[in-house]
Design a protein around this motif. Structure first.
Motif, PDB file in Angstrom:
ATOM      1  N   ARG A 480       0.831  -1.204   0.000  1.00 19.67           N
ATOM      2  CA  ARG A 480       0.000   0.000   0.000  1.00 19.67           C
ATOM      3  C   ARG A 480       0.869   1.260   0.000  1.00 19.67           C
ATOM      4  O   ARG A 480       0.511   2.262  -0.633  1.00 19.67           O
ATOM      5  CB  ARG A 480      -0.936  -0.015   1.209  1.00 19.67           C
ATOM      6  CG  ARG A 480      -1.941  -1.158   1.174  1.00 19.67           C
ATOM      7  CD  ARG A 480      -2.890  -1.120   2.352  1.00 19.67           C
ATOM      8  NE  ARG A 480      -3.711  -2.314   2.423  1.00 19.67           N
ATOM      9  CZ  ARG A 480      -4.831  -2.500   1.722  1.00 19.67           C
ATOM     10  NH1 ARG A 480      -5.259  -1.553   0.911  1.00 19.67           N
ATOM     11  NH2 ARG A 480      -5.515  -3.620   1.846  1.00 19.67           N
ATOM     12  N   ARG A 481       1.995   1.201   0.664  1.00 12.60           N
ATOM     13  CA  ARG A 481       2.891   2.362   0.663  1.00 12.60           C
ATOM     14  C   ARG A 481       3.475   2.602  -0.729  1.00 12.60           C
ATOM     15  O   ARG A 481       3.560   3.747  -1.187  1.00 12.60           O
ATOM     16  CB  ARG A 481       4.010   2.139   1.678  1.00 12.60           C
ATOM     17  CG  ARG A 481       4.950   3.359   1.802  1.00 12.60           C
ATOM     18  CD  ARG A 481       6.065   3.120   2.782  1.00 12.60           C
ATOM     19  NE  ARG A 481       7.038   2.151   2.300  1.00 12.60           N
ATOM     20  CZ  ARG A 481       7.139   0.912   2.737  1.00 12.60           C
ATOM     21  NH1 ARG A 481       6.338   0.464   3.698  1.00 12.60           N
ATOM     22  NH2 ARG A 481       8.056   0.097   2.239  1.00 12.60           N
ATOM     23  N   LYS A 482       3.863   1.556  -1.414  1.00 11.19           N
ATOM     24  CA  LYS A 482       4.436   1.725  -2.746  1.00 11.19           C
ATOM     25  C   LYS A 482       3.401   2.226  -3.750  1.00 11.19           C
ATOM     26  O   LYS A 482       3.739   2.988  -4.672  1.00 11.19           O
ATOM     27  CB  LYS A 482       5.050   0.400  -3.212  1.00 11.19           C
ATOM     28  CG  LYS A 482       6.323   0.037  -2.469  1.00 11.19           C
ATOM     29  CD  LYS A 482       6.977  -1.199  -3.039  1.00 11.19           C
ATOM     30  CE  LYS A 482       8.291  -1.503  -2.309  1.00 11.19           C
ATOM     31  NZ  LYS A 482       9.289  -0.421  -2.508  1.00 11.19           N
ATOM     32  N   VAL A 483       2.165   1.826  -3.606  1.00  6.09           N
ATOM     33  CA  VAL A 483       1.121   2.341  -4.490  1.00  6.09           C
ATOM     34  C   VAL A 483       0.896   3.828  -4.240  1.00  6.09           C
ATOM     35  O   VAL A 483       0.698   4.612  -5.181  1.00  6.09           O
ATOM     36  CB  VAL A 483      -0.186   1.545  -4.305  1.00  6.09           C
ATOM     37  CG1 VAL A 483      -1.343   2.225  -5.009  1.00  6.09           C
ATOM     38  CG2 VAL A 483      -0.022   0.139  -4.830  1.00  6.09           C
ATOM     39  N   ARG A 484       0.930   4.229  -2.982  1.00  9.06           N
ATOM     40  CA  ARG A 484       0.769   5.657  -2.679  1.00  9.06           C
ATOM     41  C   ARG A 484       1.919   6.463  -3.279  1.00  9.06           C
ATOM     42  O   ARG A 484       1.709   7.580  -3.789  1.00  9.06           O
ATOM     43  CB  ARG A 484       0.698   5.867  -1.162  1.00  9.06           C
ATOM     44  CG  ARG A 484      -0.593   5.370  -0.529  1.00  9.06           C
ATOM     45  CD  ARG A 484      -0.736   5.899   0.898  1.00  9.06           C
ATOM     46  NE  ARG A 484       0.335   5.414   1.765  1.00  9.06           N
ATOM     47  CZ  ARG A 484       0.249   4.324   2.518  1.00  9.06           C
ATOM     48  NH1 ARG A 484      -0.852   3.581   2.481  1.00  9.06           N
ATOM     49  NH2 ARG A 484       1.252   3.953   3.295  1.00  9.06           N
ATOM     50  N   GLU A 485       3.132   5.919  -3.239  1.00 10.82           N
ATOM     51  CA  GLU A 485       4.270   6.626  -3.820  1.00 10.82           C
ATOM     52  C   GLU A 485       4.127   6.753  -5.333  1.00 10.82           C
ATOM     53  O   GLU A 485       4.422   7.813  -5.907  1.00 10.82           O
ATOM     54  CB  GLU A 485       5.566   5.888  -3.465  1.00 10.82           C
ATOM     55  CG  GLU A 485       5.902   5.905  -1.975  1.00 10.82           C
ATOM     56  CD  GLU A 485       7.088   5.019  -1.640  1.00 10.82           C
ATOM     57  OE1 GLU A 485       7.573   4.320  -2.566  1.00 10.82           O
ATOM     58  OE2 GLU A 485       7.527   5.007  -0.474  1.00 10.82           O
ATOM     59  N   ALA A 486       3.683   5.679  -5.991  1.00 13.79           N
ATOM     60  CA  ALA A 486       3.482   5.740  -7.435  1.00 13.79           C
ATOM     61  C   ALA A 486       2.360   6.699  -7.794  1.00 13.79           C
ATOM     62  O   ALA A 486       2.441   7.440  -8.785  1.00 13.79           O
ATOM     63  CB  ALA A 486       3.183   4.342  -7.975  1.00 13.79           C
ATOM     64  N   ALA A 487       1.304   6.730  -6.976  1.00 11.99           N
ATOM     65  CA  ALA A 487       0.185   7.624  -7.256  1.00 11.99           C
ATOM     66  C   ALA A 487       0.592   9.080  -7.113  1.00 11.99           C
ATOM     67  O   ALA A 487       0.095   9.947  -7.859  1.00 11.99           O
ATOM     68  CB  ALA A 487      -0.975   7.305  -6.314  1.00 11.99           C
ATOM     69  N   SER A 488       1.470   9.379  -6.194  1.00 10.05           N
ATOM     70  CA  SER A 488       1.886  10.770  -5.998  1.00 10.05           C
ATOM     71  C   SER A 488       2.568  11.330  -7.236  1.00 10.05           C
ATOM     72  O   SER A 488       2.479  12.528  -7.511  1.00 10.05           O
ATOM     73  CB  SER A 488       2.819  10.869  -4.791  1.00 10.05           C
ATOM     74  OG  SER A 488       4.023  10.146  -5.021  1.00 10.05           O
ATOM     75  N   VAL A 489       3.231  10.448  -8.016  1.00 11.18           N
ATOM     76  CA  VAL A 489       3.918  10.905  -9.222  1.00 11.18           C
ATOM     77  C   VAL A 489       2.989  10.868 -10.432  1.00 11.18           C
ATOM     78  O   VAL A 489       2.875  11.839 -11.187  1.00 11.18           O
ATOM     79  CB  VAL A 489       5.176  10.051  -9.478  1.00 11.18           C
ATOM     80  CG1 VAL A 489       5.868  10.489 -10.764  1.00 11.18           C
ATOM     81  CG2 VAL A 489       6.130  10.150  -8.302  1.00 11.18           C
ATOM     82  N   LEU A 490       2.286   9.740 -10.624  1.00 13.61           N
ATOM     83  CA  LEU A 490       1.456   9.592 -11.812  1.00 13.61           C
ATOM     84  C   LEU A 490       0.217  10.485 -11.761  1.00 13.61           C
ATOM     85  O   LEU A 490      -0.225  11.003 -12.787  1.00 13.61           O
ATOM     86  CB  LEU A 490       1.048   8.133 -11.975  1.00 13.61           C
ATOM     87  CG  LEU A 490       2.200   7.174 -12.285  1.00 13.61           C
ATOM     88  CD1 LEU A 490       1.725   5.735 -12.284  1.00 13.61           C
ATOM     89  CD2 LEU A 490       2.843   7.520 -13.621  1.00 13.61           C
ATOM     90  N   LEU A 491      -0.357  10.683 -10.583  1.00  7.73           N
ATOM     91  CA  LEU A 491      -1.505  11.586 -10.485  1.00  7.73           C
ATOM     92  C   LEU A 491      -1.099  13.025 -10.739  1.00  7.73           C
ATOM     93  O   LEU A 491      -1.866  13.813 -11.290  1.00  7.73           O
ATOM     94  CB  LEU A 491      -2.160  11.458  -9.104  1.00  7.73           C
ATOM     95  CG  LEU A 491      -3.101  10.270  -8.908  1.00  7.73           C
ATOM     96  CD1 LEU A 491      -3.692  10.294  -7.498  1.00  7.73           C
ATOM     97  CD2 LEU A 491      -4.213  10.277  -9.936  1.00  7.73           C
ATOM     98  N   MET A 492       0.112  13.375 -10.350  1.00  2.00           N
ATOM     99  CA  MET A 492       0.607  14.707 -10.646  1.00  2.00           C
ATOM    100  C   MET A 492       0.653  14.933 -12.147  1.00  2.00           C
ATOM    101  O   MET A 492       0.320  16.012 -12.653  1.00  2.00           O
ATOM    102  CB  MET A 492       1.999  14.897 -10.040  1.00  2.00           C
ATOM    103  CG  MET A 492       2.647  16.235 -10.347  1.00  2.00           C
ATOM    104  SD  MET A 492       4.308  16.362  -9.647  1.00  2.00           S
ATOM    105  CE  MET A 492       5.146  15.061 -10.551  1.00  2.00           C
ATOM    106  N   ALA A 493       1.014  13.877 -12.895  1.00  3.39           N
ATOM    107  CA  ALA A 493       1.046  13.997 -14.346  1.00  3.39           C
ATOM    108  C   ALA A 493      -0.358  14.140 -14.907  1.00  3.39           C
ATOM    109  O   ALA A 493      -0.607  14.949 -15.810  1.00  3.39           O
ATOM    110  CB  ALA A 493       1.726  12.773 -14.950  1.00  3.39           C
ATOM    111  N   ALA A 494      -1.297  13.357 -14.383  1.00  2.00           N
ATOM    112  CA  ALA A 494      -2.665  13.425 -14.892  1.00  2.00           C
ATOM    113  C   ALA A 494      -3.302  14.782 -14.627  1.00  2.00           C
ATOM    114  O   ALA A 494      -4.132  15.257 -15.398  1.00  2.00           O
ATOM    115  CB  ALA A 494      -3.505  12.315 -14.263  1.00  2.00           C
ATOM    116  N   GLN A 495      -2.925  15.424 -13.533  1.00  2.00           N
ATOM    117  CA  GLN A 495      -3.500  16.727 -13.199  1.00  2.00           C
ATOM    118  C   GLN A 495      -2.796  17.875 -13.904  1.00  2.00           C
ATOM    119  O   GLN A 495      -3.416  18.863 -14.277  1.00  2.00           O
ATOM    120  CB  GLN A 495      -3.445  16.928 -11.688  1.00  2.00           C
ATOM    121  CG  GLN A 495      -4.289  15.918 -10.904  1.00  2.00           C
ATOM    122  CD  GLN A 495      -4.040  15.992  -9.414  1.00  2.00           C
ATOM    123  OE1 GLN A 495      -3.205  16.776  -8.956  1.00  2.00           O
ATOM    124  NE2 GLN A 495      -4.749  15.166  -8.656  1.00  2.00           N
TER     125      GLN A 495
END
Length: 738
Positions: A480-495
């Motif tokens: 769950r921690r690694k998914v949160r780390e990946a989301a912090s980068v990829l969601l930044m791109a989507a936004q």
């Protein structure tokens, strides 16, 4: 209730043509000495007959054949010619109130079996029962045992204890109707290719010239390739877009310049591009997408089999096999079983090892930096495919011992062409927190080792040998921690990239499906009866992960973000609606099905008040009550129904989910009365209507069989003439995404 499709018609006659009944007494037998007769133990198991020790041997019964093997069924099931689940006692004997009669035969061939010197845990009277998923079955003259791990759908479905006899067709009253429903899947299948991509060329007149001349017009080909790079390539990063664009331009100028390996890869890309392209792209060809898919797959198989991929494997042949595994995962190859997918993946893994893709680049100083990067991307994609295949088949990940470095976190523009060839810009690598075209693979390379270890571990353990719970919790928190780390980068791109948010969004959602699927497997042994009462946190984790997976399914099925097609390729009619993410539904189909089965089991336990819903934190956007979860399951089931006729595998999955949901509805009092079996008969009627409607949708072929007038016209009736490649000079360039 009579079936909507009469089973005594042509379908039943077809089955009779393949059934040959042989009686031992009808065969000439050689007289045996009396001493041999006395040596045969009571209840002797033969290939052709079985004698019950509790019943006298009737007169005239033929002697057992000399070639004999052990039969892994109980005596009552073998005598009644019923399928046995090898339980102690088995489920059929329990249902027949004859549990005391459920006995197994001794192995008479050697004294060492009677002395207990066989496999650990196996006794002369009963087969090994370390796992209830061991289902031996005959294959020719051998017995091939199969052990399904916890990621296999049958293991997940069996947790719904009240519904499993109906899901598996074991209930005596439901069994005949269930077998009839199972037989209908052959109405969906067409053009079986059981050994794809290694043989069975369907057209004897196939040749290099015919395959190339049968290509659709260049604008259609360009659009199919672009659809592949827009939808498939973000997940499976096998090729460098700029390099493939360069090669494709050269292909149009001289089609005879390229090898069979490159053509096999080219046609496989076109076949996958057909799945991501809107149907309007094929309007000018007079043929349906499924027809083109079959042709592209056959052409790819033709060229691969004529290339030296066995004796001299290359990166191109390895990529072609990767694309073949993807086609198998998506079930666009008609025919075959899940076990064949595991075999194909095993060959691909061995080929990758022979190419030393699993080894560090320091061992190969002669390789250019660009070549090193391409090899790293290919090896990571093979690892991803192996993980997906292991999850679907309930097996282990084979190649976990490697020292190859992960791909660099770089943009595709950092690799460019010069007079000396393709080069990698020095110092182009970014930090792990920076967003590039390679961010997804760098995050994936961080997750793959953990996910592979979890999948291998849980599929090799049983409820008795499950991991300690503190290890389960540690892995859970780490994922769950690694998914949160990946989301912090990829969601930044989507936004931040409003005009191009499609790619990072689907990459993040794919990671979420992959991780949550592993979490379901991780907690499986602790939500099995009766452990789920002792570990309520695992039941809540399974509900959360299942809801997370189905939220991705809903996002891909009804996306709020679209995909634009370049005007230089194919101009789509105004008002055209297309869901490119629907292609991804097939890539993760087994994960969506597992989430549905886990939710159905959880809903039943919630109705019995033996588990509790997970607490809400105000940030969840999915269902938060039992009623909402039930409605979600029913809504998602309609999505599976819409795609049920795409292939026999899709149909089998829909049957399992529809029957499971019908059992849940009947147990919770949601049926129209008449008992659980009567409610399932209504489910069976809906399944049969689905087959009929699917035949009408596709013009008579379900998954892409005979061309019909409803799906673009009969092939050849529109006057379409195949165009030679290169005949569309100036028809528009191909635009790759950057």
């Amino acid at each position: 209730m009579a079936p909507l499709l009469e089973s005594r018609g042509l379908l039943a006659q077809g089955w009779k043509c393949h059934i040959v009944c042989a009686s031992p007494s009808s065969r000439p037998t050689k007289k045996k000495p009396s001493t041999m007769e006395s040596e045969q133990p009571a209840g002797y198991f033969s290939t052709f007959s079985i004698l019950d020790p509790n019943r006298p041997n009737p007169e005239g019964t033929g002697k057992p054949q000399k070639r004999n093997r052990r039969v892994y069924v109980c005596i009552p099931c073998h005598r009644r010619k019923l399928r046995c689940d090898k339980g102690q006692p088995c489920s059929r004997c329990i249902q027949a109130d004859a549990a005391d009669e459920c006995v197994y035969q001794k192995f008479p061939f050697s004294s060492k079996h009677e002395s207990g010197s066989g496999e650990p845990g196996e006794t002369p009277q009963s087969p090994a029962r370390d796992s209830p998923q061991t289902t031996p079955g005959p294959s020719g003259s051998e017995a091939r045992p199969r052990l399904h791990g916890v990621t296999h759908w049958s293991t997940v479905a069996s947790e719904f204890r009240e519904g499993w006899p109906y899901i598996a067709g074991l209930d005596p009253k439901w069994g005949p109707r269930y077998r009839h429903l199972q037989s209908l899947k052959y109405l969906v299948a067409a053009l079986p290719v059981h050994h794809f991509p290694f043989g069975e060329i369907c057209h004897c007149s196939e040749s290099r010239e015919n395959a190339l001349q049968s290509l659709p017009p260049r604008p259609v080909v360009d659009t199919l390739v672009r659809c592949y790079f827009e939808v498939i390539h973000p997940i499976y990063r096998l090729l460098h877009p700029a390099e493939y664009e360069f090669e494709l331009q050269a292909f149009w100028m001289n089609v005879n310049h390229f090898s069979e390996e490159w053509l096999a890869q080219f046609f496989m890309i076109l076949a996958l591009g057909c799945q991501a392209a809107p149907a309007q792209v094929f309007a000018s060809t007079g043929r349906r997408p499924s027809s083109w898919t079959d042709q592209f797959l056959n052409s790819s198989q033709y060229f691969l089999c004529r290339s030296p991929f066995v004796s001299t494997p290359t990166l191109t042949s390895a990529r072609t096999l990767c694309l073949g595994v993807i086609a198998r995962i998506m079930d666009i190859v008609k025919g075959g079983e899940t076990s064949q997918l595991a075999s194909l993946m095993g060959y691909l893994g061995r080929m990758a090892v022979s190419l030393h893709l699993n080894r560090t680049s320091a061992l190969f100083p002669e390789l250019l930096p660009y070549e090193v990067e391409i090899r790293r991307r290919l090896w990571l994609t093979i690892q991803l495919l192996e993980l997906q295949v292991a999850m679907r088949t309930g097996t282990s990940c084979t190649y976990q011992d490697y020292d190859a470095e992960p791909p660099l976190n770089i943009n595709d523009t950092s690799i460019y062409h010069t007079g000396q060839g393709w080069v990698l810009e020095q110092g182009a690598a970014k930090s792990d927190l920076a967003l590039t075209d390679g961010t997804f693979q760098t995050r994936l390379s961080d997750l793959i080792p953990i996910l592979s270890e979890i999948t291998t571990t849980v599929n090799q353990t049983t409820a008795q040998t499950a991991l300690k719970y503190d290890k389960i919790q540690a892995w859970d928190e780490q994922l769950r921690r690694k998914v949160r780390e990946a989301a912090s980068v990829l969601l930044m791109a989507a936004q931040s990239q409003a005009n191009y948010s499609f790619r990072p969004r689907i990459q993040l959602e794919f990671l979420r499906v992959l991780v949550n699927r592993s979490l379901l497997a991780l907690h499986h042994h602790y939500i099995s009866a009766p452990r789920f009462r002792q570990f309520p946190a695992s039941s809540q984790a399974v509900i959360n992960s299942s809801l997370e997976i189905l939220s991705v399914h809903q996002s891909w099925y009804q996306p709020s973000h679209g995909l634009d097609y370049p005007s230089s390729s194919i101009a789509l009619p105004e008002g055209t609606t297309h869901r490119p993410t629907a292609t991804l539904l097939d890539i993760c189909r087994d994960s969506f099905g597992a989430a549905m089965l886990y939710l159905i089991t959880s809903c039943r336990r919630l109705s019995l008040n033996v588990i509790q819903l997970p607490p809400t934190d105000g940030r969840q956007q999915h269902a938060t009550s039992q009623a909402e979860i039930v409605r979600l399951v029913q809504t998602q089931l309609e999505d599976f129904r819409e795609r049920a006729c795409r292939s026999p595998s899709h149909y089998d999955e829909y049957i399992s989910l529809a029957v499971a949901e019908g059992c849940l509805r009947g147990l919770m009092g949601g049926s129209n009365g008449g008992g659980l079996t009567a409610g399932l008969m209504e489910v069976a009627d809906r399944i049969e209507r689905t087959v009929l409607e699917g035949k009408l949708w596709t013009g008579g072929g379900g998954g892409g069989g005979e061309e019909g007038t409803g799906g673009g016209g009969v092939e050849g009736s529109t006057g379409f003439t195949p165009v030679t490649p290169g005949g569309f000079e100036g028809a528009g360039g191909f635009i790759f995404p950057h």
